[in-house]
Design an enzyme around this catalytic site. Structure first.
Site, PDB file in Angstrom:
ATOM      1  N   SER A 192       0.854  -1.189   0.000  1.00 38.78           N
ATOM      2  CA  SER A 192       0.000   0.000   0.000  1.00 38.78           C
ATOM      3  C   SER A 192       0.886   1.233   0.000  1.00 38.78           C
ATOM      4  CB  SER A 192      -0.892   0.003   1.244  1.00 38.78           C
ATOM      5  OG  SER A 192      -1.522   1.258   1.422  1.00 38.78           O
TER       6      SER A 192
ATOM      7  N   TYR B 285      -0.951  -1.146  10.438  1.00 41.74           N
ATOM      8  CA  TYR B 285      -1.222  -1.386   9.024  1.00 41.74           C
ATOM      9  C   TYR B 285      -0.072  -0.865   8.160  1.00 41.74           C
ATOM     10  CZ  TYR B 285      -3.422  -1.485   4.468  1.00 41.74           C
ATOM     11  OH  TYR B 285      -3.687  -1.736   3.138  1.00 41.74           O
TER      12      TYR B 285
END
Length: 250
Positions: free
Chosen positions: A135, A145
């Site tokens: 990401s 994350y």
């Protein structure tokens, strides 16, 4: 016929990879927790593209699930797409420890184990590809994350360098906001994200495959996100921490 194994294959970027690779003539092995959705996805792909599609139900947050996928990878695949992942709606200090550990198991341990299971066969055949979906969050700071995705990027680059074979390509894919089920399933409020920042999953996958063919080890789809990452690298780390924190509160 070459074979591709895709984790998190029933929706979003994983489903887009399944469509693209089926169109390219790959037989598929689809991995997901949901057996019903796996069967439905497999049937659609068989009917539309005329390729062989196997399903492998597995929960990648469990050792049993990881071992089942590892066993299939050791049988040999030509392309591995490590796409499975999820997010948390809360801040790091608000998320239960077991949920954070589960995220690391899916985002990091699964990627590590599956890559290691697939590479020996690829090296023996002298060809193959591993795409690890990370990401743009990997280049910024936003809890576990972004930390886990930064690990995926570093791992992909390091492994590509160690393998050192241009016929075995290992790449981290770093998309921005993509129209998928990801945010809804994580109960995240994304109403404040500007429309121009949203990408389509099929477009992301098409650019990823182009970058893979070019031998890139990191793919950042779309010029907008390339610019965002480039600017982020120029901003002092302390400032990016504060910006990320402000974004996280919205």
């Amino acid at each position: 016929m070459p074979t591709a194994l895709i984790t998190g294959a029933t929706a979003g970027i994983g489903a887009a990879f399944a469509r693209r690779l089926a169109a390219d003539g790959f037989s598929l092995v689809l991995v997901s927790r949901d057996e019903t959705r796996l069967a439905e996805a497999a049937e659609r792909l068989k009917q539309k593209y005329g390729v062989a599609v196997d399903v492998l139900p597995a929960d990648l947050a469990t050792d049993d699930g990881l071992e089942r996928v590892e066993a299939r990878l050791r049988e040999g695949v030509d392309c591995l797409v490590n796409n499975a992942g999820f997010g948390h709606p809360g801040h790091f200090l608000e998320v239960p420890l077991e949920d954070e550990v589960r995220m690391l198991k899916v985002h990091c341990e699964a990627v590590l184990r599956f890559t290691l299971a697939a590479l020996p066969g690829m090296r023996a055949r002298g060809r193959g590809a591993v795409i690890n979906v990370a990401s743009v969050a990997a280049f910024f700071t936003r809890g576990t994350y972004s930390a886990s995705k930064a690990w995926v990027v570093n791992f992909s680059e390091s492994t590509a360098a160690e393998v050192g074979d241009p016929k075995i390509r290992i790449m981290a894919l770093c998309p921005g906001f993509v129209r998928t089920e990801f945010h809804q399933r994580a109960s995240m409020d994304v109403s404040g994200i500007p429309g121009f920042l949203w990408l389509q999953a099929d477009a992301v996958v098409n650019e990823a495959m182009r970058d893979l063919a070019l031998g890139r080890t990191v793919s950042i789809p779309d010029p907008r996100y390339k610019a965002i990452v480039a600017v982020g690298r120029l901003i002092p780390r302390g400032l990016t921490h504060r910006i990320s924190a402000m974004i996280g509160r919205k």
